[in-house]
Design a protein around this motif. Structure first.
Motif, PDB file in Angstrom:
ATOM      1  N   GLY A 219       0.800  -1.220   0.000  1.00 43.07           N
ATOM      2  CA  GLY A 219       0.000   0.000   0.000  1.00 43.07           C
ATOM      3  C   GLY A 219       0.829   1.264   0.000  1.00 43.07           C
ATOM      4  N   ASP A 220       1.929   1.282   0.756  1.00 48.13           N
ATOM      5  CA  ASP A 220       2.782   2.474   0.808  1.00 48.13           C
ATOM      6  C   ASP A 220       3.459   2.708  -0.538  1.00 48.13           C
ATOM      7  N   ALA A 221       3.931   1.651  -1.162  1.00 44.47           N
ATOM      8  CA  ALA A 221       4.558   1.778  -2.471  1.00 44.47           C
ATOM      9  C   ALA A 221       3.554   2.259  -3.513  1.00 44.47           C
ATOM     10  N   LEU A 222       2.338   1.714  -3.458  1.00 44.59           N
ATOM     11  CA  LEU A 222       1.291   2.148  -4.380  1.00 44.59           C
ATOM     12  C   LEU A 222       0.978   3.630  -4.197  1.00 44.59           C
ATOM     13  N   ALA A 223       0.951   4.092  -2.953  1.00 45.35           N
ATOM     14  CA  ALA A 223       0.656   5.497  -2.678  1.00 45.35           C
ATOM     15  C   ALA A 223       1.742   6.408  -3.236  1.00 45.35           C
ATOM     16  N   VAL A 224       3.000   5.979  -3.137  1.00 41.08           N
ATOM     17  CA  VAL A 224       4.110   6.782  -3.662  1.00 41.08           C
ATOM     18  C   VAL A 224       3.987   6.922  -5.179  1.00 41.08           C
ATOM     19  N   TYR A 225       3.691   5.833  -5.867  1.00 37.86           N
ATOM     20  CA  TYR A 225       3.541   5.907  -7.321  1.00 37.86           C
ATOM     21  C   TYR A 225       2.265   6.645  -7.724  1.00 37.86           C
ATOM     22  N   GLU A 226       1.223   6.557  -6.909  1.00 38.00           N
ATOM     23  CA  GLU A 226       0.007   7.333  -7.161  1.00 38.00           C
ATOM     24  C   GLU A 226       0.322   8.826  -7.122  1.00 38.00           C
ATOM     25  N   SER A 227       1.099   9.255  -6.125  1.00 30.58           N
ATOM     26  CA  SER A 227       1.483  10.662  -6.015  1.00 30.58           C
ATOM     27  C   SER A 227       2.355  11.093  -7.177  1.00 30.58           C
ATOM     28  N   ALA A 228       3.268  10.216  -7.577  1.00 30.64           N
ATOM     29  CA  ALA A 228       4.152  10.541  -8.701  1.00 30.64           C
ATOM     30  C   ALA A 228       3.346  10.722  -9.980  1.00 30.64           C
ATOM     31  N   GLY A 229       2.422   9.807 -10.266  1.00 29.45           N
ATOM     32  CA  GLY A 229       1.611   9.911 -11.470  1.00 29.45           C
ATOM     33  C   GLY A 229       0.722  11.143 -11.459  1.00 29.45           C
ATOM     34  N   ALA A 230       0.132  11.449 -10.310  1.00 31.03           N
ATOM     35  CA  ALA A 230      -0.726  12.635 -10.210  1.00 31.03           C
ATOM     36  C   ALA A 230       0.075  13.908 -10.446  1.00 31.03           C
ATOM     37  N   ALA A 231       1.317  13.944  -9.951  1.00 27.50           N
ATOM     38  CA  ALA A 231       2.165  15.118 -10.157  1.00 27.50           C
ATOM     39  C   ALA A 231       2.529  15.273 -11.634  1.00 27.50           C
ATOM     40  N   VAL A 232       2.835  14.173 -12.297  1.00 26.10           N
ATOM     41  CA  VAL A 232       3.128  14.230 -13.735  1.00 26.10           C
ATOM     42  C   VAL A 232       1.910  14.749 -14.492  1.00 26.10           C
ATOM     43  N   ALA A 233       0.721  14.280 -14.118  1.00 23.35           N
ATOM     44  CA  ALA A 233      -0.499  14.744 -14.779  1.00 23.35           C
ATOM     45  C   ALA A 233      -0.700  16.238 -14.571  1.00 23.35           C
ATOM     46  N   ARG A 234      -0.410  16.724 -13.376  1.00 27.22           N
ATOM     47  CA  ARG A 234      -0.557  18.164 -13.121  1.00 27.22           C
ATOM     48  C   ARG A 234       0.402  18.966 -14.002  1.00 27.22           C
ATOM     49  N   ALA A 235       1.619  18.468 -14.157  1.00 24.93           N
ATOM     50  CA  ALA A 235       2.584  19.134 -15.036  1.00 24.93           C
ATOM     51  C   ALA A 235       2.087  19.136 -16.481  1.00 24.93           C
ATOM     52  N   ILE A 236       1.478  18.049 -16.891  1.00 25.38           N
ATOM     53  CA  ILE A 236       0.903  17.965 -18.239  1.00 25.38           C
ATOM     54  C   ILE A 236      -0.192  19.017 -18.410  1.00 25.38           C
ATOM     55  N   LEU A 237      -1.058  19.144 -17.418  1.00 22.82           N
ATOM     56  CA  LEU A 237      -2.162  20.104 -17.511  1.00 22.82           C
ATOM     57  C   LEU A 237      -1.657  21.550 -17.562  1.00 22.82           C
ATOM     58  N   VAL A 238      -0.608  21.837 -16.816  1.00 23.23           N
ATOM     59  CA  VAL A 238      -0.001  23.181 -16.871  1.00 23.23           C
ATOM     60  C   VAL A 238       0.511  23.462 -18.284  1.00 23.23           C
TER      61      VAL A 238
END
Length: 310
Positions: A219-238
């Protein structure tokens, strides 16, 4: 007697490995060779290792060498062919005259690019974004790099820093390795994935091991990658909002865990679609370890074509 085929070479000088490829004029890879980078021995040794690998390739795959492109980590001056700024892992690299050294050794034109710019050149020439006129390239490695391809050409900006999405703030308040806070790199780089996982669990693990743990249901590893993917998506939207770019190619070691990153990226993009409503293409890099070297060869081919037609 049949004349030797004309070839261009691409070189990727990384912190650990130097990758050299020989390509046809159409950028099909004929042969490749990877050798250790003697980063602690200085610029002459690093370029010497690349030249040695290239000579081995030419010996076993004869061709008439037209030119050489080099992609290198750090801040480079593409016009003078010198390294401007390099990390501490490279000894006597800043200031080194890369293209002059290569030209002196081989007697053919040589060209220098930042490695992330070369990565994007490669993916646009022969990879996931082949033929696309407008692309943001992002590399998720030890750090996070970015490059822009606009109107069918690399866009470097007035100071050569265009596309550096890894050091745009707005991604929290964590301290970045560059000294700033809240940069994309603090969530989406290999180094940050290791750090975020250690903060949650007290265990030190490489990004690859964290990915393996996530794939196994940690679960902790999944959460770290979830945060990483969400951050990449935010950069894409910018990027979409500022430049109307709708194609994105993601490479680097972290992107090899694409099955972990993509769902999070797509969830964020679905939750916060661009105002214009245009469809977005977010693609994993296709050339893998060849991307920077093929992109460097692409730069050489374009420059040589320009000279030929002047």
């Amino acid at each position: 007697m049949t004349a030797a085929p004309e070839v261009v070479a691409g070189v990727d000088i990384g912190g650990t490995t130097t990758q050299v490829v020989l390509c046809t004029e159409d950028l099909d890879v004929i042969d490749r060779l990877g050798v250790p980078t003697p980063a602690a021995e200085g610029g002459a040794a690093m370029v010497g290792a690349a030249l040695g690998a290239l000579r081995l390739l030419l010996d076993r795959t004869p061709g008439r060498l037209l030119g050489v492109g080099v992609g290198a980590a750090g801040v480079v001056d593409a016009h003078s062919g010198r390294i401007l700024v390099a990390s501490d892992s490279f000894h006597d690299w800043a200031g080194f005259p890369v293209t002059a050294t290569v030209e002196g050794a081989l007697g053919v034109p040589a060209y220098l690019d930042n490695d992330v710019n070369a990565f994007l050149r490669g993916e646009v020439a022969r990879g996931a974004a082949a033929g696309e006129p407008h692309v943001l390239g992002m590399t998720l490695g030890t750090g996070v790099g970015g490059a822009l391809w606009l109107d069918g050409a690399l866009y470097e900006g007035p100071s050569g820093a265009a596309g550096e999405i890894g050091h745009v703030p707005g991604f929290g308040d964590l301290r970045c390795t560059c000294g700033g806070r809240g940069h994309l790199e603090t969530l989406a780089s290999g180094r940050s994935i290791t750090a975020r996982y250690a903060e949650r669990t007290g265990r030190n693990a490489t990004a690859r091991l964290v990915a393996e743990a996530a794939a196994g249901g940690d679960g902790d590893a999944l959460a770290v990658y979830e945060s990483a993917g969400a951050a990449v998506a935010r950069a894409i939207l910018v990027t979409v909002g500022l430049l109307d770019v709708t194609t994105f190619v993601i490479g680097g070691g972290v992107s090899r865990a694409w099955a972990l990153l993509e769902p999070s990226i797509q969830r964020m993009l679905s939750a916060e679609p661009p105002v214009g409503g245009q469809p977005l293409r977010v693609l994993p890099a296709r050339l893998d370890g060849d991307a920077v070297a093929v992109g460097a060869a692409s730069r050489a081919r374009v420059e040589l074509d320009t000279v030929t037609h002047v």
